[in-house]
Design an enzyme around this catalytic site. Structure first.
Site, PDB file in Angstrom:
ATOM      1  N   SER A 183      16.936  11.016  50.626  1.00 19.70           N
ATOM      2  CA  SER A 183      15.917   9.974  50.813  1.00 19.70           C
ATOM      3  C   SER A 183      14.930  10.407  51.891  1.00 19.70           C
ATOM      4  CB  SER A 183      16.564   8.638  51.171  1.00 19.70           C
ATOM      5  OG  SER A 183      17.512   8.807  52.211  1.00 19.70           O
ATOM      6  N   GLU A 236      25.880   3.437  43.820  1.00 24.84           N
ATOM      7  CA  GLU A 236      24.570   2.847  44.115  1.00 24.84           C
ATOM      8  C   GLU A 236      24.129   1.897  43.017  1.00 24.84           C
ATOM      9  OE1 GLU A 236      21.625   5.651  45.462  1.00 24.84           O
ATOM     10  OE2 GLU A 236      20.003   4.173  45.353  1.00 24.84           O
TER      11      GLU A 236
END
Ligand code: KIV
Length: 271
Positions: A52, A189
């Site tokens: 990320s 996730e």
């Protein structure tokens, strides 16, 4: 629950013990030395140098562009700051898919050049050969299932995964396969909470959720999201613990004002 101050360095064994006794595991991303020092000092169990970084540090739209060299740069800064936390680093897109020799080389570079404690990789049975090869080298591996952002162009959207039974069944099988291969934990996730609960109960290794509900063995968030640095990103699963965007904006505006008003520096702030 307070932080266990007796732990000198969190290990994968300690994480397993935490799951065994029902103690939740806290995991957060960090990408640089100063942030990682704050996160570690607060008592974080796992610091994830997530890909990320591609979004929040480099400003890319997806996690795909970040390179192995860039991940190693971020990771080596974080490792220097982490005195207690286990530091896990994402293998970036293109550094492991489809070639287990390349996967092992990428993992070794992260361990050797950054000094990381383990790696994370996205995918299930399809990456089994790479997972095995990396584990055989003695490198701890964390899996990542559900919404796997490196496959965003396959999914087409960032919406909740595995709502349909076919995908849910594959996810259950993948979780069991990753456990059998020897992964020390799995990130789930953005999947339904009930499915995450079933997985957490059916495997013995720690399951860390992001948007996967309250029954996971631990939680992970992206630090820029939970500190409110990213103003626009407000998915339902996110709890914002601060509004750093506003706080920083206010401080920076005050600085600009003081410089323009000839108020900074004053007599005491000069030599
Ligand atoms: O890259 C990342 O930050 C991650 C978390 C969202 C789990 O993989």
């Amino acid at each position: 629950m307070s932080v266990n101050k007796e732990i000198k360095r969190v290990t994968t064994h300690i994480l397993q013990e935490m799951k065994n006794r029902g103690e939740k595991i806290a995991m957060l991303t960090a990408y640089d030395y100063s942030m990682a020092a704050i996160v570690d000092e607060a008592g974080m169990d796992i610091i994830l140098v997530g890909d990320s970084a591609s979004n929040v540090m480099a400003g890319h739209e997806t996690t795909l562009p970040i390179t192995l060299d860039q991940m190693i740069y971020h990771a080596s800064s974080v490792v220097k700051a982490a005195k207690r936390a286990l530091v896990i680093v994402d293998l970036p897109f293109g550094s492991y898919q489809g070639n287990s020799k390349e996967a092992l080389n990428s993992a070794i570079r992260i361990m050797k050049e950054a000094g990381a404690h383990g790696i994370k990789m996205e995918g299930g049975i399809e990456i089994a050969e790479s997972v095995t090869r990396i584990l055989t080298a003695g490198i701890p591996v964390m899996g990542h299932l559900g919404l796997t952002p490196q496959s965003i162009y396959k999914f087409g959207t960032y919406t909740v995964r595995a709502k349909e039974e076919v995908e849910a069944r594959k996810l259950r099988e993948d979780a069991l396969a990753l456990q059998e291969l020897g992964c020390f934990g799995i990130v789930l996730e953005k999947i339904p909470a009930q499915l995450a609960k079933e997985v957490a109960e059916s495997v013995h290794i720690p399951i860390i959720g992001i948007g996967a509900g309250q029954h996971c063995d631990g939680q992970v968030l992206v630090i820029h999201d939970m500190l409110g640095i990213n103003k626009a990103f407000k998915p339902r699963f996110l709890r914002q613990y601060s509004n750093l965007n506003n706080i920083m904006n206010g401080a920076i505006k005050n600085y600009i004002h003081d410089v323009k008003a000839k108020d900074f520096p004053n007599e005491k702030e000069q030599y």
